[in-house]
Design an enzyme around this catalytic site. Structure first.
Site, short mmCIF file in Angstrom:
data_model
loop_
_atom_site.label_atom_id
_atom_site.label_comp_id
_atom_site.label_asym_id
_atom_site.label_seq_id
_atom_site.Cartn_x
_atom_site.Cartn_y
_atom_site.Cartn_z
CG MET A 118 -2.01 -1.08 1.12
SD MET A 118 -3.56 -0.65 1.98
CE MET A 118 -2.97 -0.30 3.62
CD GLU A 133 15.91 -2.37 4.13
OE1 GLU A 133 16.35 -3.41 3.61
OE2 GLU A 133 16.01 -1.25 3.58
N GLY A 134 11.24 -2.97 5.47
CA GLY A 134 10.51 -4.23 5.47
C GLY A 134 9.96 -4.59 4.10
CG HIS A 135 6.95 -2.21 2.25
ND1 HIS A 135 6.91 -1.12 3.10
CD2 HIS A 135 5.69 -2.73 2.28
CE1 HIS A 135 5.69 -0.97 3.58
NE2 HIS A 135 4.93 -1.94 3.12
N GLY A 181 4.85 -10.25 3.90
CA GLY A 181 5.57 -10.19 5.16
C GLY A 181 4.84 -10.95 6.27
CB SER A 238 3.37 2.38 6.48
OG SER A 238 4.00 1.61 5.46
NE ARG A 239 -2.62 1.93 9.88
CZ ARG A 239 -3.00 0.99 9.03
NH1 ARG A 239 -2.31 -0.13 8.95
NH2 ARG A 239 -4.06 1.17 8.25
#
Length: 284
Positions: free
Chosen positions: A34, A39-41, A151, A190-191
């Site tokens: 979204m 870095e996770g994405h 993830g 992201s939050r």
């Protein structure tokens, strides 16, 4: 510096590119997002790149998975920055459709997944997995990738997508990638950008509480007590409220019938700081 990332805004343009890759014999990987990438994405994109020759990432803030009171309007959108990050991580194509492209006038189809979608998130966001199932089913059908990477931070979502793909005979392999964390152990999200510094300090205690509870659960202590203690520990740590802490079977998120760990498990939690809802999980 990576060259500008090509962007497809229609299903027709997306499929034309993927069709050409197929003609050249390339395997295709896919990472749905979204946006507001971190870095996770990018870890997911790199994992897709290890498993396939070409990688598509989508950026689409899906309105059907937000309730009226949730943060659809304020959810961060920064396509140019996201495209640069994706290019640097080895992505080959960004699919960035409009809402009208994904849900054209007259769209009425829904997808309902039982089993792993029941309880946990659904108890607090009953609309959520219906919206997720529809958009992910569409994206998997649109891209028709060999492999799609999700993830593990959104573990229940991963289980729902895996079940849906299996039940609907979607041939894309669904791969889970380990949660990316900051140096304090906080799961990247992201939050997290919504959190003030004092709230971040509290948020970083979430994984520690879960880790301690996971040890107790693995020691075959009664799960009701493990969950109750972890719930209280989160409130003591400074979280304003806790939606759930639950230990479930890892493969289907069913409850352990005898109230103790009997095989691979997963502990999952959702808790609030101000207006920000954090979720996390870990293996037991």
């Amino acid at each position: 510096m990576a060259p500008p990332l090509p962007i497809a805004r229609t299903v027709e343009a997306l499929r034309a590119t993927v069709r050409e890759w197929r003609r050249q014999g390339f395997a295709v990987g896919f990472v749905p997002t979204m946006g507001a990438l971190h870095e996770g994405h990018l870890t997911l994109v790199r994992e897709a790149g290890r498993r396939a020759d070409k990688v598509v990432a989508s950026v689409f803030v899906n309105p059907t998975q937000f309730a009226a009171h949730e943060d659809l309007g304020t959810y961060p959108r920064r396509e140019a920055e996201d495209a640069g990050l994706l290019a640097g991580a080895g992505c080959d194509l960004l699919f960035a459709p409009t809402v009208d492209e994904m849900y054209p006038e007259g769209f009425v189809t829904s997808v309902s997944v039982g089993g792993p979608s029941q309880g946990l998130e659904t108890d607090f966001r009953p609309h959520f997995f219906g919206g997720v199932a529809v958009v992910v089913a569409k994206l998997l059908n649109q891209v028709q990738a060999d492999v799609a990477v999700f993830g593990e931070k959104d573990y229940q979502q991963l289980m729902v997508v895996r079940r849906m793909a299996r039940d609907l005979d979607i041939p894309t392999e669904i791969v889970g990638s380990a949660t990316e964390r900051d140096r304090h152990g906080l799961a990247l999200s992201s939050r997290n950008a919504y959190l003030a510094e004092a709230e971040l300090e509290i948020a970083r205690r979430l994984n520690g509480v879960l880790a301690e509870a996971a040890i107790k659960a693995a020691d075959r202590r009664p799960l009701a007590a493990v969950e109750r203690d972890a719930y209280s520990d989160l409130l003591r740590a400074g979280f304003e409220r806790v939606d759930y802490v639950a230990v479930r079977r890892a493969d289907d998120l069913a409850v352990f019938p005898n109230g103790v760990i009997e095989g691979p498990g997963r502990i999952l939690a959702a808790a609030w700081l101000g207006k920000t809802r954090l979720i996390d999980n870990m293996a037991v």
